[in-house]
Design an enzyme around this catalytic site. Sequence first.
Site, PDB file in Angstrom:
ATOM      1  N   GLU A 137      33.162  45.706  44.046  1.00  0.00           N
ATOM      2  CA  GLU A 137      34.231  46.700  43.909  1.00  0.00           C
ATOM      3  C   GLU A 137      33.776  48.125  44.236  1.00  0.00           C
ATOM      4  O   GLU A 137      33.877  49.038  43.412  1.00  0.00           O
ATOM      5  CB  GLU A 137      34.806  46.635  42.493  1.00  0.00           C
ATOM      6  CG  GLU A 137      35.416  45.293  42.173  1.00  0.00           C
ATOM      7  CD  GLU A 137      35.922  45.180  40.741  1.00  0.00           C
ATOM      8  OE1 GLU A 137      35.751  46.152  39.987  1.00  0.00           O
ATOM      9  OE2 GLU A 137      36.457  44.134  40.374  1.00  0.00           O
ATOM     10  N   ASP A 190      35.455  42.050  45.986  1.00  0.00           N
ATOM     11  CA  ASP A 190      36.376  43.120  45.612  1.00  0.00           C
ATOM     12  C   ASP A 190      37.744  42.532  45.305  1.00  0.00           C
ATOM     13  O   ASP A 190      38.117  41.460  45.797  1.00  0.00           O
ATOM     14  CB  ASP A 190      36.499  44.160  46.720  1.00  0.00           C
ATOM     15  CG  ASP A 190      36.719  45.574  46.184  1.00  0.00           C
ATOM     16  OD1 ASP A 190      37.284  45.711  45.080  1.00  0.00           O
ATOM     17  OD2 ASP A 190      36.325  46.537  46.863  1.00  0.00           O
ATOM     18  N   GLU A 261      37.488  34.462  41.320  1.00  0.00           N
ATOM     19  CA  GLU A 261      38.158  34.938  40.107  1.00  0.00           C
ATOM     20  C   GLU A 261      39.664  34.693  40.139  1.00  0.00           C
ATOM     21  O   GLU A 261      40.453  35.494  39.643  1.00  0.00           O
ATOM     22  CB  GLU A 261      37.871  36.429  39.880  1.00  0.00           C
ATOM     23  CG  GLU A 261      36.405  36.789  39.971  1.00  0.00           C
ATOM     24  CD  GLU A 261      36.139  38.271  39.761  1.00  0.00           C
ATOM     25  OE1 GLU A 261      36.887  38.929  39.001  1.00  0.00           O
ATOM     26  OE2 GLU A 261      35.183  38.785  40.363  1.00  0.00           O
TER      27      GLU A 261
END
Length: 589
Positions: A137, A190, A261
């Site tokens: 990120e 990200d 995720e």
Amino acid sequence: MPYENYPALKDQYEDYFHFGIFGRGEMEGLIYNYASYTPGNEMKPESTQPEKGVFTFENAEAAMAQHAEHNPDLLFSGHTLAWHSQTPSWMWDAPPARYGQPGEYDPAVAQENLETHIEEVLGHFGEDLQAIDVVNEAIESADPSDWRASLTTGQGWYPALGPDWVEMAFLKAAEVVDENGWDVKLTYNDFGLNNPDKARVVHDMVREINETHEGLRPDGKQLIEVIGMQGHYGLNTDVSDVEENIQLFATLPGVEIHITEMDVGVPPGEFDEVKENNQGVQYAELFRIFRDYAIGPGNTTDNPKVISTVKLAGVRDVMEGWRGGEYAMPYDVDGHAKKALLGILWPEEFLAEHEWIEPDYDDGHDPIDGVHVYHAEHGDGYTGANIILGNDSSQWPWSTAGEDGQVAFDPEPDATYRLTVTVTPAGTTSVRIRWIHDESNGGYTSGDGAAVNDHQYSASEVASHIPAYFNRGLVNMGTYDLVTEFTMDGTEPADGLIGNIAVRGGGGGSAYTINSITVEKVDDDGDDELLVNWPEGLDEDETGQDRPGHGPPSGDDRPGHGPPDHDERPGHGPPHGDDRPGQGTPGRN
């Protein structure tokens, strides 16, 4: 239904891509469905080197050993080596001076800390890993014309090392992996990569770094081998954007894609038939796309073969914690299969039998000037609010409004204000008050990002700073008045602790309700002036004369207000919102 009544996800997709889990989950369902495990928190910098030179690998080792005990063939990946969040600030030599460092963002000190951390952590775990998120990120506000200008600048490694810190991290990771002869995929991870502008920024960053170091690694390996597309989706996520950005990343030579995720949250509240149906449709559409770009032999399309791994962010629904109360997983809290599971297992068949059902949303509130409140339960992309204080980015308070150009009130230098936000948690049990540039869901100021975790409060305390993080004392289905008193002295610089005021769920959560918002100008004599009163509005004797340009908008056509028109998709509506982006939410990812 028991897990065994359905095919294991890892088996169903073994001819397409590797199927794993990110973070912990109910163990029986985890072992049955997933072929790999990625620790969610145990390998982050604050967990592996909380003090300089003191490396603590025990938690990560224990998590991996626990899962391996249940399945000796389980594979592992790592998360993360370099990030601006959940990382001790001494690493980039932020003030104050510690461990014999100057505390002045010294570049030499920061680079040595970065490289030492990567060498020690990756050197310890590398032989057991299939892949590692080297950098997590790094992008803040996406400028598709300049990836360096898009990096997070006000916190993390950037103040010490500038934009080169991303490249430095990958160079050191490659050195460790290649010297040991390991095959560990070096990954840039990200969120929000369904957003076209952010995807373009990441594409250009990876392309330039890889081209600069072409030929550096053995066997033609790229310096950055994988782009991890965090799949924190919602019912409003535009799946056509997801596909188009997969196609964009597929143009990068030698670069694979991991979907990481992944979850699909739904609006909090009752998990009714409409929500379950639409979540199943969303999962099915996404997995149809993933399958059509899979790297394995099961993909017989002419599309680029780039997706090598998909990782879900759990097993069962949870009512607290990350996406608590948003019913984001394929199994319910008791382990029973949902339609989401059927959509994942059999996308084509599911979509042949299930169509999108248009929800009926009506929040019943009239619009209030400059106060934009969003509720995921009403069809918005996230739950939160923006209180607009300015509409000219060239002057204090350095912020802009939405398309209607209206502000909630005109802030005065040296004035003190009291913000009260009344919330009811339904899974999301922490709330942030933040500074934001505009009316977006992610344009936080650099000053806000640098201090986002510095001022933490219980629900019963009066916060004295923005950003404020109310992360204690909130219990599901309780109702709380979260109070923040702050003074605006008129000298705050642009991109500092100033702007519009944003209310966000901690950890990006949307499982809570905003019941009311008030802003008062505090008077030393106790004659406080009410400036904002949502949703009721102000009485005439409270508002005074109408200010030019501050009348009610014609209708409520602000982006994100009212239900997205899913019948006009393709891909159905605006991208799913998120609290951060990447702004250091503990325990988030």
